[in-house]
Scaffold this active site. Structure first.
Site, short mmCIF file in Angstrom:
data_model
loop_
_atom_site.label_atom_id
_atom_site.label_comp_id
_atom_site.label_asym_id
_atom_site.label_seq_id
_atom_site.Cartn_x
_atom_site.Cartn_y
_atom_site.Cartn_z
N TYR A 142 8.82 3.41 1.22
CA TYR A 142 8.44 4.20 0.05
C TYR A 142 9.66 4.98 -0.45
O TYR A 142 10.07 5.94 0.17
CB TYR A 142 7.32 5.17 0.42
N LYS A 173 5.79 -3.16 3.33
CA LYS A 173 4.62 -2.69 2.60
C LYS A 173 5.20 -1.82 1.49
O LYS A 173 5.84 -0.80 1.77
CB LYS A 173 3.78 -1.86 3.57
P1 FBP Z 1 -3.71 3.46 0.80
O1 FBP Z 1 -4.11 2.06 0.45
O2 FBP Z 1 -4.91 4.32 1.04
O3 FBP Z 1 -2.74 4.04 -0.20
O4 FBP Z 1 -2.96 3.38 2.20
C1 FBP Z 1 -1.66 2.88 2.29
C2 FBP Z 1 -0.77 3.90 2.92
O5 FBP Z 1 0.52 3.38 3.09
C3 FBP Z 1 -1.26 4.45 4.23
O6 FBP Z 1 -0.90 3.65 5.32
C4 FBP Z 1 -0.65 5.80 4.24
O7 FBP Z 1 -1.40 6.74 4.93
C5 FBP Z 1 -0.65 6.18 2.81
O8 FBP Z 1 -0.65 5.01 2.05
C6 FBP Z 1 0.55 7.02 2.42
O9 FBP Z 1 0.29 7.56 1.18
P2 FBP Z 1 1.36 8.37 0.36
O10 FBP Z 1 1.91 7.40 -0.65
O11 FBP Z 1 0.58 9.48 -0.29
O12 FBP Z 1 2.41 8.86 1.30
#
Ligand code: FBP
Length: 249
Positions: A142, A173
């Site tokens: 991310y 992911k």
């Molecule tokens: P979601 O499909 O609910 O978004 O989950 C994916 C995920 O990567 C989870 O594994 C993690 O807890 C969350 O999103 C992290 O979210 P953020 O983008 O708010 O940090």
């Protein structure tokens, strides 16, 4: 030659994973209701919804994992309470995850954070340990922090995918760019690393969410690793069914 370590999570090269580490990442009052606050409910959705895998932190895995679907243990995590540049550190070893029954391990990297080098280093060690044990290392990548302007732009999402390849991830992911054309650049940049779309907050309608999933598959993605769009749905198993049809078409 890269061994296909992801095979435990794939059906004909495609996959849908159910993520449930939001209790740590966002807190129970942000994401859960009386039903999905109970991890046993999620274990049931993962099994009855025929997911290829379920993602838990170790505490939830220790108490609720019942082996009906393959397990991925998230090895790092953070709460939403600290402010400032994001960093997420290791809280579970590869060895512990495997002893809990994990067939894969997950780790979040905030690409672009001033702390990215700490997460690169930790993931590097985890990747080596995971491969020694024959399980895949899956990177949640991310782009985040003050230096990241737009975390869903074509360039930034492709950078996340490519970072996964360079760092040795078996799968990444990543966020969706919004259309299959731009997302296909991320898939190309991953150069064979499996690409999963991360769900994000629940979309306004089922169709809005499924349109994104369709775009991911059109772009050559492997599938989805989602949480809220499934277990926050009024009918999670019906959503799982629609998701399966979209991913496996
Ligand atoms: P979601 O499909 O609910 O978004 O989950 C994916 C995920 O990567 C989870 O594994 C993690 O807890 C969350 O999103 C992290 O979210 P953020 O983008 O708010 O940090």
């Amino acid at each position: 030659m890269n061994k296909e370590r992801m095979s435990a999570f794939l059906t004909e090269g495609r996959s849908m994973l159910l993520a449930y580490d939001q209790g740590l990442e966002h807190g129970p009052s942000t994401d859960f209701n009386d039903r999905n606050v109970d991890p046993a409910t999620i274990m049931d959705i993962a099994a009855k919804g025929k997911f290829n895998g379920v993602v838990f932190q170790k505490g939830v895995a220790e108490r609720f994992y019942d082996r009906r679907v393959p397990l991925i243990v998230k090895l790092n995590g953070k709460s939403s309470l600290p402010k400032g540049e994001p960093v997420s550190r290791q809280v579970c070893s590869v060895e512990q995850a495997v002893s809990l029954g994990a067939k894969g391990v997950g780790y979040t990297i905030y690409l672009g954070s001033e702390f990215e080098s700490k997460m690169f280093r930790e993931f590097g060690k985890i990747q080596e340990e995971a491969h020694e044990k024959g399980v895949p290392a899956i990177a949640w990548i991310y782009p985040r922090g003050a230096s990241v302007q737009n975390d869903t732009s074509k360039e930034v999402v492709a950078y996340a995918a490519r970072a996964g390849l360079e760092l040795g991830a078996d799968a990444v992911k990543i966020k969706y760019t919004g259309d299959p054309q731009t997302f296909s650049w991320a898939v190309k940049s991953a150069a064979g690393v499996k690409v999963f779309m991360s769900g994000g907050p629940k979309a306004p309608t089922d169709d809005d969410f499924l349109r994104q999933v369709k775009g991911v598959m059109e772009a050559g993605g492997t599938g989805v690793a989602v949480g809220r769009n499934v277990w926050q749905n009024a009918d999670p198993l019906a959503m799982a069914d629609k998701l399966r049809k979209t991913v496996f078409g």
